[in-house]
Design a protein around this motif. Structure first.
Motif, mmCIF file in Angstrom:
data_model
loop_
_atom_site.group_PDB
_atom_site.id
_atom_site.type_symbol
_atom_site.label_atom_id
_atom_site.label_comp_id
_atom_site.label_asym_id
_atom_site.label_seq_id
_atom_site.Cartn_x
_atom_site.Cartn_y
_atom_site.Cartn_z
ATOM 1 N N ARG A 65 65.598 96.136 -13.727
ATOM 2 C CA ARG A 65 66.780 97.013 -13.629
ATOM 3 C C ARG A 65 66.404 98.469 -13.906
ATOM 4 N NH1 ARG A 65 70.516 93.175 -16.574
ATOM 5 N NH2 ARG A 65 71.319 91.881 -14.868
ATOM 6 N N PHE A 66 65.592 98.653 -14.938
ATOM 7 C CA PHE A 66 65.210 100.027 -15.289
ATOM 8 C C PHE A 66 64.418 100.665 -14.149
ATOM 9 C CE2 PHE A 66 62.603 103.390 -17.001
ATOM 10 C CZ PHE A 66 63.517 104.091 -17.789
ATOM 11 N N PHE A 67 63.501 99.881 -13.589
ATOM 12 C CA PHE A 67 62.627 100.395 -12.532
ATOM 13 C C PHE A 67 63.459 100.794 -11.304
ATOM 14 C CE2 PHE A 67 59.143 100.569 -9.546
ATOM 15 C CZ PHE A 67 58.039 100.868 -10.319
ATOM 16 N N LEU A 68 64.394 99.933 -10.910
ATOM 17 C CA LEU A 68 65.240 100.237 -9.755
ATOM 18 C C LEU A 68 66.082 101.486 -10.026
ATOM 19 C CD1 LEU A 68 66.354 96.629 -8.722
ATOM 20 C CD2 LEU A 68 64.953 98.200 -7.364
ATOM 21 N N ARG A 69 66.599 101.588 -11.263
ATOM 22 C CA ARG A 69 67.414 102.744 -11.626
ATOM 23 C C ARG A 69 66.567 104.027 -11.572
ATOM 24 N NH1 ARG A 69 72.014 103.542 -15.159
ATOM 25 N NH2 ARG A 69 72.362 101.303 -15.064
ATOM 26 N N ALA A 70 65.410 103.966 -12.214
ATOM 27 C CA ALA A 70 64.535 105.142 -12.271
ATOM 28 C C ALA A 70 64.120 105.565 -10.861
ATOM 29 C CB ALA A 70 63.303 104.836 -13.119
ATOM 30 N N SER A 71 63.837 104.562 -10.034
ATOM 31 C CA SER A 71 63.391 104.828 -8.674
ATOM 32 C C SER A 71 64.470 105.545 -7.860
ATOM 33 C CB SER A 71 62.983 103.500 -8.033
ATOM 34 O OG SER A 71 63.011 103.576 -6.640
ATOM 35 N N ILE A 73 66.579 107.692 -9.364
ATOM 36 C CA ILE A 73 66.795 108.996 -10.027
ATOM 37 C C ILE A 73 65.644 109.969 -9.736
ATOM 38 C CG2 ILE A 73 67.009 110.172 -12.282
ATOM 39 C CD1 ILE A 73 68.253 107.543 -13.363
ATOM 40 N N VAL A 74 64.417 109.483 -9.857
ATOM 41 C CA VAL A 74 63.247 110.365 -9.739
ATOM 42 C C VAL A 74 62.561 110.156 -8.395
ATOM 43 C CG1 VAL A 74 60.971 110.922 -10.700
ATOM 44 C CG2 VAL A 74 62.857 110.351 -12.228
ATOM 45 N N LYS A 75 62.367 111.236 -7.665
ATOM 46 C CA LYS A 75 61.693 111.143 -6.374
ATOM 47 C C LYS A 75 60.252 110.662 -6.594
ATOM 48 C CE LYS A 75 61.212 113.274 -1.961
ATOM 49 N NZ LYS A 75 61.271 111.886 -1.455
ATOM 50 N N ASN A 76 59.810 109.762 -5.758
ATOM 51 C CA ASN A 76 58.455 109.211 -5.860
ATOM 52 C C ASN A 76 58.154 108.549 -7.198
ATOM 53 O OD1 ASN A 76 57.746 110.014 -3.253
ATOM 54 N ND2 ASN A 76 57.261 112.080 -3.971
ATOM 55 N N PHE A 77 59.203 107.968 -7.814
ATOM 56 C CA PHE A 77 59.009 107.331 -9.117
ATOM 57 C C PHE A 77 57.893 106.282 -9.095
ATOM 58 C CE2 PHE A 77 59.838 103.903 -12.120
ATOM 59 C CZ PHE A 77 59.754 104.617 -13.306
ATOM 60 N N SER B 179 62.094 80.230 2.506
ATOM 61 C CA SER B 179 62.191 81.559 1.912
ATOM 62 C C SER B 179 61.899 81.452 0.423
ATOM 63 C CB SER B 179 63.589 82.112 2.145
ATOM 64 O OG SER B 179 63.668 83.384 1.557
ATOM 65 N N LEU B 180 60.975 82.262 -0.061
ATOM 66 C CA LEU B 180 60.496 82.119 -1.432
ATOM 67 C C LEU B 180 61.245 82.985 -2.436
ATOM 68 C CD1 LEU B 180 56.660 82.245 -0.718
ATOM 69 C CD2 LEU B 180 58.033 80.217 -1.232
ATOM 70 N N SER B 181 61.658 84.167 -1.995
ATOM 71 C CA SER B 181 62.176 85.107 -2.981
ATOM 72 C C SER B 181 62.854 86.270 -2.281
ATOM 73 C CB SER B 181 60.994 85.617 -3.831
ATOM 74 O OG SER B 181 61.424 86.645 -4.700
ATOM 75 N N VAL B 182 63.557 87.081 -3.049
ATOM 76 C CA VAL B 182 64.124 88.312 -2.498
ATOM 77 C C VAL B 182 63.466 89.501 -3.194
ATOM 78 C CG1 VAL B 182 66.197 89.704 -2.203
ATOM 79 C CG2 VAL B 182 66.320 87.226 -1.910
ATOM 80 N N ALA B 183 62.858 90.364 -2.413
ATOM 81 C CA ALA B 183 62.136 91.518 -2.960
ATOM 82 C C ALA B 183 62.950 92.794 -2.731
ATOM 83 C CB ALA B 183 60.776 91.623 -2.280
ATOM 84 N N SER B 184 62.573 93.872 -3.420
ATOM 85 C CA SER B 184 63.333 95.134 -3.312
ATOM 86 C C SER B 184 62.547 96.194 -2.552
ATOM 87 C CB SER B 184 63.625 95.719 -4.702
ATOM 88 O OG SER B 184 64.223 94.775 -5.538
ATOM 89 N N LEU B 185 63.212 96.827 -1.598
ATOM 90 C CA LEU B 185 62.613 97.992 -0.946
ATOM 91 C C LEU B 185 62.837 99.201 -1.838
ATOM 92 C CD1 LEU B 185 61.352 99.595 1.431
ATOM 93 C CD2 LEU B 185 63.651 99.742 2.413
ATOM 94 N N LEU B 186 61.753 99.797 -2.323
ATOM 95 C CA LEU B 186 61.857 101.030 -3.098
ATOM 96 C C LEU B 186 61.688 102.190 -2.128
ATOM 97 C CD1 LEU B 186 59.763 99.829 -6.170
ATOM 98 C CD2 LEU B 186 62.241 99.779 -5.870
ATOM 99 N N GLU B 187 61.056 103.283 -2.533
ATOM 100 C CA GLU B 187 61.002 104.449 -1.649
ATOM 101 C C GLU B 187 60.221 104.151 -0.365
ATOM 102 O OE1 GLU B 187 61.123 109.139 -2.742
ATOM 103 O OE2 GLU B 187 61.097 107.526 -4.182
ATOM 104 N N ASP B 188 58.958 103.730 -0.512
ATOM 105 C CA ASP B 188 58.188 103.434 0.691
ATOM 106 C C ASP B 188 57.315 102.208 0.501
ATOM 107 O OD1 ASP B 188 56.144 104.387 -0.907
ATOM 108 O OD2 ASP B 188 55.381 105.824 0.545
#
Lengths: 351, 351
Positions: A65-71, A73-77, B179-188
């Motif tokens: 949760r923290f990582f997703l939130r930070a990502s 808020i901060v560009k290129n987290f 399907s094994l899991s659900v992953a998160s797309l972050l910035e890139d």
């Protein structure tokens, strides 16, 4: 024992106990009065290592949760986090800075020693403009630090490059006295027809490449340099003589980046270096500091690529150039051509 | 004794004696009835070696005059001459052809053996379109010969590359069941959060790079592949699920050449190969034929760069890629993406 902090905007604020336990012993965060402020990067790392927990309002944020939130808020987290983690785990103390991070030398830490380098964090996907790169070099040189570029690739692997200005000089001196000969501009190269002149230009001053025992072929930059110095006349196939302005214009129509390339060539030759084509290495020039004898041409010292002041690097090309130079034991240098010519060395470093 | 010939259009015509002295012993020219026709390249070389003299009307052309004249008749004459001379002096018999030259194997000659390769002559300054390159490969493969690219640099140095199609396969088989899991797309990049799934994807199937013991980061192409195969779900930071079309669209906005790159990735994975990022080598992928154990990752076999069917190579980049691959003992392969994916190997050869 896990210390608890609060996410407030783009910081995590910890109470007084954290100053003792996180800052005084391990140099995480920055003390502000009675509290300790952590960046989101530091906080994510401390959550991961189980040293702190963080709440936002009533909600406790686990690592995900923290990582997703930070990502958000901060560009290129993610990039910052990956580099932060890597450097911490290599035993460096590291603090946020304008370029990304300030890094203390091994054995040093905030309050004891000054920082040694500034790390600029970026992704292989983000093009890097020469003007931004030079601005970073200026900032860091003014502070008498070293600039490190940390480039994160698509698989999150980090490559570190050191980037710095340099000056270059060599021992090859031209003593031009008079115009020696008139050469012919063919399609995209110039031919010297007299055997003795061919020999002099090649063996004494390291210009061109002999086509056979009597004839020397010169590249466009070499020809333009000799023309500008009054050492050689150049005419077209129809025997019309070319002055330097007309030759440059023709050369630019053959080779679009001729002028940029020529400016770097001229600067190198004027500094006593011998630039020859770097085509086989994918750069404009390979450059010799000292040539004593053309027939026993030693290992060249630099690979040099000329770029205009508004150039934008694709980091994939940057990486390929540095890697190739490294594999052939030469220094990779960009010649930034503006009013003058500025040489910027890039080299892979292992931290 | 010097034989005499006449320059007529873009040929030099020699009389019957030349058939005996130049063709029958050394395979210069092509007999036409009672005469021997020489190309301008052959003629310049024979003037240089003192075997023939050439007149145009009443005027006798010495080497310089002939060379200047030929250079204004035949496009890229200098390039052709440099390559012709180089190959002759290495002991090859060589004849004009549609691509530039036909070259006979060592010990072979016209009338005795078929030609072994076709040489396509070009300058480092001339961009090379993928479609022209493929047309040349087709021509040469239909004739069951080898295609050699002779690239002349600005200093008239020649580099020879062999270019050919290839097929690739490896031993890594995915057995996706569910399907094994659900992953998160972050910035890139994409993050897998569950430790067991991270471990399976990485250690068994060689996807991604662990950020730490529990979390795996996947590149965009890897994520897209797993999504398309139904092995992984992907959601945005706000938990909105992404279907393959939407994911591709997002990835393309992050990485402009995503689709081209993905098509090559998919073809390689489907063929049992393991592509990982080639960023450090300046290419899209480094590729493993066989991986038995992720912790003892061996030497990768290929560097692969994906290009669209309308790609135009700058030969400087081409040269750098081939040189770099060579220096790290890998094969440099371009993946030409059109309806299908075609693999084209380029490798420096010493003739």
């Amino acid at each position: 024992m896990t210390l608890s902090g609060k996410l407030i905007d783009d910081k995590v604020v910890m109470d007084r106990q954290a100053v003792e336990e996180l800052y005084a012993t391990s140099f995480y965060g920055r003390p502000k009065g009675d509290t300790l402020e952590l960046s989101l990067t530091e906080s994510a790392y401390l959550i991961y290592t189980g040293k702190i927990s963080v709440v936002s309002g009533e909600e406790e944020l686990d690592f995900k949760r923290f990582f997703l939130r930070a990502s958000s808020i901060v560009k290129n987290f993610e990039l910052l986090y990956i580099v932060y983690k890597d450097m911490r785990e290599r035993g460096y103390y590291i603090q946020p800075s304008v370029t990304g991070f300030r890094v203390y030398p091994r054995g040093g830490h905030p309050g004891k020693t000054p920082a040694e380098f500034f790390v600029f964090v970026t992704s292989e996907r983000i093009p890097l403009s020469l003007s931004d790169l030079r601005a970073n070099i200026n900032t860091v040189e003014n502070l008498k630090k070293r600039l490190i570029l940390a480039i994160v690739d698509e698989e999150s692997d980090i490559t570190y490059y050191e980037v710095r200005r340099t000056t270059l000089s060599g021992s090859c001196e031209l003593k031009p006295e008079r115009s020696l000969s008139v050469a012919s501009l063919l399609e995209d190269r110039v031919m010297v027809w007299e055997p003795e002149i061919s020999h002099l230009l090649h063996s004494e001053w390291f210009f061109g490449r002999p086509m056979d025992e009597g004839h020397l072929q010169l590249s466009l930059v070499e020809s333009c340099y000799l023309l500008n110095k009054g050492i050689l006349g150049i005419e077209q196939r129809d025997r019309e003589a070319l002055d330097p302005a007309r030759f440059s214009a023709l050369a630019s129509s053959i080779e679009p980046d001729f002028l940029i390339k020529y400016r770097a060539y001229e600067k190198l030759r004027d500094s006593g270096l011998v630039p020859k084509t770097g085509f086989k290495f994918g750069t404009h020039f390979r450059v010799y500091k000292n040539i004593s004898n053309i027939s026993s041409l030693q290992h060249s010292d630099y690979l040099i690529h000329a770029v205009a002041h508004d150039h934008v690097f694709l980091l994939q090309q940057f990486s390929r150039a540095a890697r190739l130079a490294n594999s052939v034991r030469k220094e990779m240098i960009y010649a930034a051509v503006n009013g003058g010519v500025e040489f910027i060395v890039i080299g892979r470093v292992r931290l």
